[in-house]
Design an enzyme around this catalytic site. Structure first.
Site, PDB file in Angstrom:
ATOM      1  N   HIS A 125     -58.197  39.166 -12.585  1.00 53.11           N
ATOM      2  CA  HIS A 125     -58.361  38.376 -13.809  1.00 53.11           C
ATOM      3  C   HIS A 125     -59.664  38.784 -14.477  1.00 53.11           C
ATOM      4  O   HIS A 125     -60.644  39.084 -13.800  1.00 53.11           O
ATOM      5  CB  HIS A 125     -58.410  36.874 -13.482  1.00 53.11           C
ATOM      6  CG  HIS A 125     -58.123  36.013 -14.656  1.00 53.11           C
ATOM      7  ND1 HIS A 125     -59.068  35.711 -15.602  1.00 53.11           N
ATOM      8  CD2 HIS A 125     -56.980  35.418 -15.061  1.00 53.11           C
ATOM      9  CE1 HIS A 125     -58.533  34.956 -16.543  1.00 53.11           C
ATOM     10  NE2 HIS A 125     -57.259  34.765 -16.243  1.00 53.11           N
ATOM     11  N   ASP A 142     -50.161  33.769 -12.371  1.00 52.36           N
ATOM     12  CA  ASP A 142     -48.811  34.351 -12.447  1.00 52.36           C
ATOM     13  C   ASP A 142     -48.223  34.710 -11.095  1.00 52.36           C
ATOM     14  O   ASP A 142     -47.032  34.997 -10.994  1.00 52.36           O
ATOM     15  CB  ASP A 142     -48.854  35.598 -13.337  1.00 52.36           C
ATOM     16  CG  ASP A 142     -49.119  35.218 -14.787  1.00 52.36           C
ATOM     17  OD1 ASP A 142     -50.101  35.720 -15.365  1.00 52.36           O
ATOM     18  OD2 ASP A 142     -48.374  34.369 -15.305  1.00 52.36           O
TER      19      ASP A 142
HETATM   20  C1  SDX Z   1     -52.981  36.147 -17.477  1.00 49.88           C
HETATM   21  O1  SDX Z   1     -57.217  36.099 -19.916  1.00 49.88           O
HETATM   22  C2  SDX Z   1     -56.549  35.111 -19.469  1.00 49.88           C
HETATM   23  O2  SDX Z   1     -57.020  33.998 -19.385  1.00 49.88           O
HETATM   24  C3  SDX Z   1     -55.118  35.434 -19.086  1.00 49.88           C
HETATM   25  C4  SDX Z   1     -54.356  34.304 -18.424  1.00 49.88           C
HETATM   26  C5  SDX Z   1     -54.140  33.141 -19.351  1.00 49.88           C
HETATM   27  O3  SDX Z   1     -53.913  32.033 -18.855  1.00 49.88           O
HETATM   28  O4  SDX Z   1     -54.080  33.380 -20.579  1.00 49.88           O
HETATM   29  O5  SDX Z   1     -55.054  33.858 -17.275  1.00 49.88           O
HETATM   30  C6  SDX Z   1     -52.976  34.773 -18.001  1.00 49.88           C
HETATM   31  O6  SDX Z   1     -52.792  37.065 -18.221  1.00 49.88           O
HETATM   32  C7  SDX Z   1     -53.328  36.367 -16.022  1.00 49.88           C
HETATM   33  C8  SDX Z   1     -53.407  37.882 -15.675  1.00 49.88           C
HETATM   34  C9  SDX Z   1     -51.970  38.357 -15.427  1.00 49.88           C
HETATM   35  N1  SDX Z   1     -51.964  39.835 -15.266  1.00 49.88           N
HETATM   36  C10 SDX Z   1     -51.687  40.405 -14.101  1.00 49.88           C
HETATM   37  O7  SDX Z   1     -51.513  39.788 -13.033  1.00 49.88           O
HETATM   38  C11 SDX Z   1     -51.562  41.925 -14.178  1.00 49.88           C
HETATM   39  C12 SDX Z   1     -52.360  42.545 -13.044  1.00 49.88           C
HETATM   40  N2  SDX Z   1     -53.790  42.304 -13.278  1.00 49.88           N
HETATM   41  C13 SDX Z   1     -54.550  43.360 -13.913  1.00 49.88           C
HETATM   42  O8  SDX Z   1     -53.835  44.107 -14.864  1.00 49.88           O
HETATM   43  C14 SDX Z   1     -55.975  42.959 -14.289  1.00 49.88           C
HETATM   44  O9  SDX Z   1     -56.501  42.312 -13.210  1.00 49.88           O
HETATM   45  C15 SDX Z   1     -56.213  42.130 -15.534  1.00 49.88           C
HETATM   46  C16 SDX Z   1     -55.609  42.744 -16.732  1.00 49.88           C
HETATM   47  C17 SDX Z   1     -55.687  40.754 -15.340  1.00 49.88           C
HETATM   48  C18 SDX Z   1     -57.717  42.035 -15.718  1.00 49.88           C
HETATM   49  O10 SDX Z   1     -58.132  43.308 -15.947  1.00 49.88           O
HETATM   50  P1  SDX Z   1     -59.677  43.629 -16.225  1.00 49.88           P
HETATM   51  O11 SDX Z   1     -60.517  42.428 -16.247  1.00 49.88           O
HETATM   52  O12 SDX Z   1     -59.726  44.511 -17.428  1.00 49.88           O
HETATM   53  O13 SDX Z   1     -60.089  44.369 -14.947  1.00 49.88           O
HETATM   54  P2  SDX Z   1     -60.026  45.909 -14.777  1.00 49.88           P
HETATM   55  O14 SDX Z   1     -58.691  46.407 -15.246  1.00 49.88           O
HETATM   56  O15 SDX Z   1     -61.250  46.487 -15.389  1.00 49.88           O
HETATM   57  O16 SDX Z   1     -60.041  46.062 -13.191  1.00 49.88           O
HETATM   58  C19 SDX Z   1     -61.244  46.219 -12.478  1.00 49.88           C
HETATM   59  C20 SDX Z   1     -60.863  47.067 -11.281  1.00 49.88           C
HETATM   60  C21 SDX Z   1     -60.191  48.380 -11.652  1.00 49.88           C
HETATM   61  O17 SDX Z   1     -60.387  49.249 -10.544  1.00 49.88           O
HETATM   62  P3  SDX Z   1     -61.463  50.484 -10.704  1.00 49.88           P
HETATM   63  O18 SDX Z   1     -61.014  51.246 -11.961  1.00 49.88           O
HETATM   64  O19 SDX Z   1     -62.795  49.802 -10.912  1.00 49.88           O
HETATM   65  O20 SDX Z   1     -61.342  51.254  -9.446  1.00 49.88           O
HETATM   66  O21 SDX Z   1     -59.866  46.361 -10.488  1.00 49.88           O
HETATM   67  C22 SDX Z   1     -58.661  47.108 -10.497  1.00 49.88           C
HETATM   68  C23 SDX Z   1     -58.729  48.062 -11.664  1.00 49.88           C
HETATM   69  O22 SDX Z   1     -57.911  49.199 -11.408  1.00 49.88           O
HETATM   70  N3  SDX Z   1     -57.605  46.135 -10.674  1.00 49.88           N
HETATM   71  C24 SDX Z   1     -56.489  46.107  -9.948  1.00 49.88           C
HETATM   72  C25 SDX Z   1     -55.787  44.974 -10.410  1.00 49.88           C
HETATM   73  N4  SDX Z   1     -56.475  44.378 -11.379  1.00 49.88           N
HETATM   74  C26 SDX Z   1     -57.600  45.101 -11.548  1.00 49.88           C
HETATM   75  N5  SDX Z   1     -56.045  46.925  -8.980  1.00 49.88           N
HETATM   76  C27 SDX Z   1     -54.848  46.599  -8.444  1.00 49.88           C
HETATM   77  N6  SDX Z   1     -54.113  45.521  -8.819  1.00 49.88           N
HETATM   78  C28 SDX Z   1     -54.545  44.699  -9.794  1.00 49.88           C
HETATM   79  N7  SDX Z   1     -53.824  43.638 -10.150  1.00 49.88           N
END
Ligand code: SDX
Length: 458
Positions: free
Chosen positions: A325, A381
């Protein structure tokens, strides 16, 4: 030394940034704004604009792709502390609202800032109840979709289309017009969502039943068949009421940012909410609950989890959907509530293999340093889709349920934006990295024959 003139920020500043531009040796004092209720601090980006190397420069901007560290607004609606796993709507902890409130009570709270009195609540639910019907032409509009159209695409389109049925909704500065539009959207989203479901199932549309509560009526429009009166399973009614409350608002998430930005052009709220639905559709946002189920199906069996986890850690872009998140760097408080809700629902419908895979996936992920080091915990989720699936909602309908609930938050944030005297049309700047000026020299063959051939080729 010349100094940046502090902007006419309301209220006395509580300190300042003393900035020195080493390119010119000039120092600037940029006021730190008074902290928010929970201590949020910021500077005004516009206070950096006077920082230039020469008077004809545009001035210094902040560069913040995806707004990782940018406050786009001041808001009093929702507070999140990502490190402490705190979520409050207008100061009320989400745990207490989920346990004790109704969704319409929360929708009122989000918009008005206070819990409704009984008289206010009675009138509010009456208004919502009596605006649940949609124009008959919407049925024809929905019947234009293929049987396998994604319901989020149908919902987004039909909400945008609704603005054509209420032309006066564009009078957004009129409080009465804003109120009736908010009532219409909250009342009709469940009807539209249910109609999308019934269209995909090839079933006749079920009209609203004004004798039922908001959630019972939604379930009736989704599931009623030949029975004269739909009797919803009380466990499912409670589960959906809680899930709607949990999904109602979440401060400046991607879809709310979309609603605010589109709404800042002073378009009608139906069009602004349609923009929010479009943003929510994305798998990184609201589409994640659907993606979680696809992921669990792909894993197929608990024995495949270690290999799947290795795939995620392999850095090929595969994500553990339902984890991570932007704000929560600890357990999403909503996920904790949803997980308990899942236990209650599965006591009724029975624990199934998918839930067992989800529980094992969470157990492994929470002990794996890849996820711990990146502060990746289950978000709202992760378990939500399992509950929706246990209620026999199709996977591609999960995000529609998210949109029905989030409409309450989108509309509250939309109205707060309109009432915020500091807000104007959202129009970010950029750092231009393209070509400098250069003369046009076409690379096409401009001979007559070539042009005629080219026309034929098109
Ligand atoms: C919702 O914003 C909100 O409030 C949203 C929400 C709401 O109520 O409106 O809470 C609802 O959208 C919840 C989120 C649902 N999405 C998912 O579950 C999809 C999977 N999650 C990711 O795509 C991610 O965690 C995000 C999009 C939610 C957040 O992404 P960020 O903050 O941009 O984090 P990032 O992509 O910069 O990740 C940081 C690191 C990265 O690794 P490195 O490049 O540093 O090696 O963490 C990794 C990412 O690759 N990473 C994950 C991951 N999420 C982040 N690796 C594996 N699985 C994941 N789920």
């Amino acid at each position: 030394m010349s100094k940046a003139e502090p902007s006419a920020a309301a209220g006395a500043s509580t300190g300042a940034l003393e900035i020195k531009d080493t390119r010119t040796g000039t120092g600037y004092s940029v006021p730190i704004l008074p902290p928010g209720t929970e201590g949020d601090t910021a500077i005004r980006a516009m206070d950096l604009r006077p920082i230039k190397q020469s008077p004809d420069e545009f001035g210094l901007m902040t560069y913040d792709p995806a707004f990782m560290n940018t406050a786009s607004c001041k808001s009093a609606i929702t507070f999140i502390d990502g490190d402490k796993g705190i979520l409050r709507y207008r100061g009320y902890p989400i745990e207490q609202l989920a346990e004790k409130a109704s969704f319409l009570e929360v929708a009122w709270l989000l918009r008005n800032g206070e819990l409704p009195t009984q008289a206010e609540y009675t009138d509010w639910t009456h208004q919502i109840t009596y605006h649940t019907y949609v124009h008959e032409n919407i049925k024809t509009f929905l019947q234009g979709f293929r049987y396998d159209a994604h319901p989020m695409s149908m919902l987004c389109s039909s909400v945008a289309a609704m603005s054509s049925f209420y032309p006066s909704a564009k009078n957004i500065q009129d409080p009465a017009e804003r109120h009736i539009s908010i009532v219409r959207l909250l009342a009709k989203l469940p009807t539209l969502a249910a109609f999308c479901y019934r269209h995909v199932k090839g079933l006749p549309f079920i009209y609203p039943d004004n004798d039922l509560s908001y959630v019972e009526n939604f379930l009736s429009m989704v599931a009623r068949m030949t029975e004269p009166k739909y009797e919803a399973n009380p466990i499912f009614v409670k589960a959906l009421e809680v899930l709607f409350i949990l999904h109602a608002d979440h401060e400046q998430n991607c879809s709310t940012n979309a609603v605010r930005a589109v709404g800042s052009s002073h378009v009608d709220p139906f069009s602004a909410v349609a923009a929010g639905i479009a943003a929510l559709y994305g798998p990184l946002h609201g589409g994640a609950n659907e993606a979680v189920l696809h992921m669990i199906k792909e894993i197929g069996d608990k024995k495949n989890i270690p290999a799947f986890i290795e795939g995620v850690k392999g850095g090929k872009g595969q994500k553990l959907m339902g984890f991570g998140h932007r704000v929560y760097k600890s357990y999403d408080p909503r996920a904790r509530i949803v997980k308990k809700l899942a236990d209650d629902v599965f006591k009724v419908v029975g624990v199934d293999r998918d839930l067992e895979i989800a529980l094992e996936l969470e157990r492994i992920a929470l002990s794996d340093d890849y996820f711990i080091s990146r502060k990746l915990y289950p978000n709202v989720d992760f378990y939500t889709g399992l509950i929706y699936r246990s209620m026999a909602f199709p996977t591609d309908f999960f995000t529609v349920l998210f949109a029905v609930a989030r409409t309450a938050g989108w509309l509250s944030q939309w109205e707060e934006m309109l009432n915020d005297k500091e807000q104007k049309i959202a129009r970010p700047r950029q750092i231009y990295t393209g070509y400098g000026e250069r003369p046009y020299q076409s690379k096409l063959d401009h001979s007559v024959g070539a042009q005629r051939k080219d026309a034929v080729r098109k």
